[in-house]
Design an enzyme around this catalytic site. Structure first.
Site, PDB file in Angstrom:
ATOM      1  N   ALA A 181      40.964  40.801  31.120  1.00 38.48           N
ATOM      2  CA  ALA A 181      41.780  39.738  31.718  1.00 38.48           C
ATOM      3  C   ALA A 181      41.731  39.704  33.121  1.00 38.48           C
ATOM      4  O   ALA A 181      41.913  38.441  34.098  1.00 38.48           O
ATOM      5  CB  ALA A 181      43.277  39.692  31.302  1.00 38.48           C
ATOM      6  N   ASN A 182      41.890  40.917  34.150  1.00 39.29           N
ATOM      7  CA  ASN A 182      41.990  40.804  35.500  1.00 39.29           C
ATOM      8  C   ASN A 182      40.691  40.363  36.077  1.00 39.29           C
ATOM      9  O   ASN A 182      40.456  40.505  37.320  1.00 39.29           O
ATOM     10  CB  ASN A 182      42.225  42.368  35.872  1.00 39.29           C
ATOM     11  CG  ASN A 182      40.993  43.262  35.529  1.00 39.29           C
ATOM     12  OD1 ASN A 182      39.958  42.826  35.381  1.00 39.29           O
ATOM     13  ND2 ASN A 182      41.334  44.510  35.346  1.00 39.29           N
TER      14      ASN A 182
ATOM     15  N   SER B  89      38.242  50.029  45.144  1.00 40.16           N
ATOM     16  CA  SER B  89      38.142  48.590  44.479  1.00 40.16           C
ATOM     17  C   SER B  89      39.374  47.739  44.798  1.00 40.16           C
ATOM     18  O   SER B  89      39.886  47.357  46.132  1.00 40.16           O
ATOM     19  CB  SER B  89      38.137  48.720  43.086  1.00 40.16           C
ATOM     20  OG  SER B  89      37.545  47.660  42.554  1.00 40.16           O
TER      21      SER B  89
ATOM     22  N   ASP C 127      37.955  40.994  44.489  1.00 43.00           N
ATOM     23  CA  ASP C 127      39.004  42.278  44.802  1.00 43.00           C
ATOM     24  C   ASP C 127      38.036  42.784  46.054  1.00 43.00           C
ATOM     25  O   ASP C 127      36.938  42.461  46.466  1.00 43.00           O
ATOM     26  CB  ASP C 127      39.164  43.091  43.563  1.00 43.00           C
ATOM     27  CG  ASP C 127      37.956  43.765  43.218  1.00 43.00           C
ATOM     28  OD1 ASP C 127      36.707  43.398  43.494  1.00 43.00           O
ATOM     29  OD2 ASP C 127      38.037  44.868  42.474  1.00 43.00           O
TER      30      ASP C 127
ATOM     31  N   ARG D  58      50.946  51.370  28.838  1.00 48.29           N
ATOM     32  CA  ARG D  58      49.786  52.349  29.064  1.00 48.29           C
ATOM     33  C   ARG D  58      49.836  52.880  30.536  1.00 48.29           C
ATOM     34  O   ARG D  58      50.161  52.188  31.123  1.00 48.29           O
ATOM     35  CB  ARG D  58      48.343  51.967  28.684  1.00 48.29           C
ATOM     36  CG  ARG D  58      47.849  50.484  29.585  1.00 48.29           C
ATOM     37  CD  ARG D  58      46.684  50.153  29.421  1.00 48.29           C
ATOM     38  NE  ARG D  58      45.789  51.013  29.978  1.00 48.29           N
ATOM     39  CZ  ARG D  58      45.391  50.966  31.023  1.00 48.29           C
ATOM     40  NH1 ARG D  58      45.886  49.944  32.267  1.00 48.29           N
ATOM     41  NH2 ARG D  58      44.264  51.561  31.926  1.00 48.29           N
TER      42      ARG D  58
HETATM   43  C1  G16 Z   1      39.205  49.296  37.509  1.00 47.60           C
HETATM   44  C2  G16 Z   1      38.616  49.377  36.322  1.00 47.60           C
HETATM   45  C3  G16 Z   1      38.857  48.271  35.243  1.00 47.60           C
HETATM   46  C4  G16 Z   1      40.218  48.348  35.142  1.00 47.60           C
HETATM   47  C5  G16 Z   1      41.265  48.530  36.311  1.00 47.60           C
HETATM   48  C6  G16 Z   1      42.497  48.700  36.100  1.00 47.60           C
HETATM   49  O1  G16 Z   1      39.061  48.082  38.380  1.00 47.60           O
HETATM   50  O2  G16 Z   1      36.977  49.346  36.522  1.00 47.60           O
HETATM   51  O3  G16 Z   1      38.264  48.326  34.195  1.00 47.60           O
HETATM   52  O4  G16 Z   1      40.678  47.219  34.284  1.00 47.60           O
HETATM   53  O5  G16 Z   1      40.786  49.485  37.356  1.00 47.60           O
HETATM   54  O6  G16 Z   1      42.657  50.001  35.180  1.00 47.60           O
HETATM   55  P1  G16 Z   1      44.003  50.752  35.187  1.00 47.60           P
HETATM   56  O7  G16 Z   1      44.923  49.744  34.644  1.00 47.60           O
HETATM   57  O8  G16 Z   1      43.802  51.868  34.447  1.00 47.60           O
HETATM   58  O9  G16 Z   1      44.706  51.035  36.633  1.00 47.60           O
HETATM   59  P2  G16 Z   1      38.699  48.081  39.741  1.00 47.60           P
HETATM   60  O10 G16 Z   1      38.384  46.699  40.106  1.00 47.60           O
HETATM   61  O11 G16 Z   1      40.076  48.713  40.365  1.00 47.60           O
HETATM   62  O12 G16 Z   1      37.373  49.384  39.877  1.00 47.60           O
END
Ligand code: G16
Length: 557
Positions: free
Chosen positions: A397-398, A81, A300, A521
């Protein structure tokens, strides 16, 4: 072992797990030494070149998951992703097209960390017993991947795992993550009253484009939307979508569409880059036609997120940049749906789900209009919380998010008799929105069309959308630590319980700043700890964010 012989051998084996085949195949997929994998926020994610063993094992579990669900189709997506190109990952998709049921995640973590075929079989055996999986049920698994160079080798491991289990497989090839989620749901609901759409990629574009055409009928585009495709699979999907939507309905200029150049994916572009750095994709300010007022957005790497932005002045000036992130999309969508529901006279309630990353101003704005829930990060958490509303708007928010309409809400929308022409128009819009929105998971393409529809319906430009509320100054930082798992949170990730004493220090620091908030976190997708800080006074933000990051680094040392 060749694949066809593995398939027939495993298919013949319906009594227990195909242990001999697993032992045989395991030899090719031992776990790399000294690595601990975790099924985290969005599956397993790390450097792509060490993921083969995880992909093989996740395939075994997916086959079991399909069996558990009565042979319904489940999915496996190979993608990392938003991460940079050298990373890769694997996420499992459940039969309704949503993320894997969370009670299965610990088994995934255990299976990918098993140090021998015997250990792996023991984990699978335990899973079969505890979850009462009927091994005689045939399994059906669809798999897809994004544009990363490590995908072919990881897909091969998935295929071998599925063959070992004798699963029937469908190769979806290059897909966006939300497309694969769509395909699973569409396949499993085919011919039922809940039919989601034709279970093909073309069916996906067809469904979205038809709903879009209805919603923007008589409202031609006034502007061209510039889309940063993050040099990922979104570039391909957007090109396909454009074949289904004429320019008279949607004017798009696709940028950062290079899926061939090594290292280009998400590099200096894409939704994560734009959101984190609060700036244009690198070099975009030099592109012809990028000027004040221009409507822009970024996907993304697997097109499951989108953020919008625009410029208030010259592109070279940092201050010109204005971000319209997931919070702003949530506010726009919640407001619009609330209006439609009221106008339509349907007795349903719109609610909204956010995470701790939601800007304080957005939460305040939304709380004045709809009920709001806060969950931990990860679409899986938001999705489940949104299911509790009739119409659940959820966005991180992202830029990761979507809108869910409960079955009862959909029924009411379809059965309500309009009391006026305005009510009839609102009902028709709601019906088309149900089709336009990919309700399985956040989807950059579907969300983009949704934003375009709302802006067009309101006859708004980005500035008018932006004026709903003013974001509190905020900053996101990454801190690299030796062991991010030593950071443990509670209260929807707003408070740290471990390491002991750190939260008290953060609270002490935050108290020194006006209208400030900060939390820490561990990331579930990258090897780092994330720090979020918000301050009422812009000039104080950096000092707060850096101060919290320093506390984290000191405690982790
Ligand atoms: C993934 C998750 C999202 C999360 C993001 C960042 O997004 O699907 O829900 O907000 O990772 O997560 P973390 O802060 O735990 O690294 P994506 O778009 O990378 O699949």
């Amino acid at each position: 072992m060749s694949l066809p012989s593995a398939i027939s051998a495993a298919a013949a084996h319906t009594e227990g797990l195909p242990t001999m085949l697993i032992e045989e195949a395991y030899k090719e997929y031992p776990k790399p030494e000294g690595i601990k994998f975790t099924y985290g926020t969005a599956g397993i994610r790390t450097k792509g070149d060490i993921l083969q063993s995880s992909c093989f094992r996740m395939a075994l579990i997916s086959a079991l998951r399909s069996k558990k669900l009565g042979g319904k189709m489940v999915g496996v997506m190979v993608t990392a992703s938003h991460n940079l190109e050298e990373d890769n990952g694997i996420k499992a998709i459940d039969s309704r097209g949503e993320m894997l049921e969370s009670s299965w995640e610990p088994y995934c973590t255990e299976a990918v960390n098993a140090n021998s075929a015997k250990e792996l079989i023991a984990v699978l055996d335990q899973l079969v017993k505890t979850c009462k999986v009927d091994l005689s049920v045939p399994a059906l698994v669809i798999y897809g991947h994004d544009t990363r160079p490590t995908c072919p080798m990881l897909v091969k491991a998935v295929v071998e795992g599925l063959a070992t289990m004798g699963a029937t497989v469908i190769d979806a090839g290059l897909k966006t993550t939300p497309q694969l989620h769509y395909l699973v749901r569409a396949h499993n609901t085919q011919g039922t009253p809940d039919a989601y759409g034709e279970p093909t990629e073309m069916g996906y574009y067809d469904k979205l484009s038809k709903a879009f055409a209805k919603l923007v009928a008589g409202k031609p585009p006034k502007t061209t939307l510039v889309v940063d495709c993050a040099n990922g699979v979104g570039a391909y999907a957007l090109m396909q979508l454009q074949q289904h939507i004429p320019e008279s309905l949607l004017k798009v200029r696709a940028l950062r569409t290079d899926i061939k150049t090594r290292g280009a994916l998400n590099d200096g572009c894409g939704a994560d880059y734009v959101k984190t750095n609060q700036r244009l994709p690198l070099g975009l300010e030099k592109e012809k036609g990028i000027e004040a007022g221009q409507r822009l957005c970024s996907y993304d790497g697997d097109a499951d997120r989108i953020v919008y932005y625009y410029l208030r002045g010259p592109p070279q000036q940092k201050e010109s940049f204005r971000l319209l992130d997931g919070d702003k999309i949530a506010s726009l969508a919640a407001d619009h749906l609330n209006d439609l529901v009221k106008r339509a006279g349907v007795a349903i309630e719109v609610g909204c789900v956010q995470t701790a990353y939601a800007n304080g101003s957005s939460t305040k704005y939304l709380e004045q209009r709809v009920p709001v829930t806060c969950t931990p990060t990860g679409v899986k958490h938001l999705h489940h919380a949104a299911e509790r509303y009739d119409v659940g708007v959820y966005f991180e928010a992202n830029g990761h998010g979507t809108i869910l309409f409960s079955s009862e809400a959909q029924q009411k929308i379809h059965e309500t008799s309009p009391s006026s022409p305005a009510a009839e128009d609102a009902l028709e819009q709601l019906k088309s929105l149900i089709d336009l929105i990919n309700q399985t998971v956040g989807d950059a393409l579907s969300d983009m069309l949704l934003v375009e529809v709302i802006l067009r319906t309101k006859d708004w430009d980005c500035q008018e959308w932006d004026s709903a509320y003013e974001d509190l100054p905020n900053k996101l930082l990454k801190v690299n630590v030796k062991d991010r798992f030593m950071f443990v949170t509670e209260d929807a990730e707003r408070k740290l319980v471990k390491p002991e004493g750190l939260q008290a220090k953060i609270d002490e620091l935050v108290a020194k700043y006006k209208d400030a908030r900060s939390f820490v976190r561990p990331s579930g997708t990258e090897d780092c700890v994330r720090v979020y800080a918000e301050a009422g006074v812009a000039g104080e933000l950096n000092s707060l964010a850096n101060g919290v990051a320093k506390l984290v680094a000191d405690f982790a040392a």
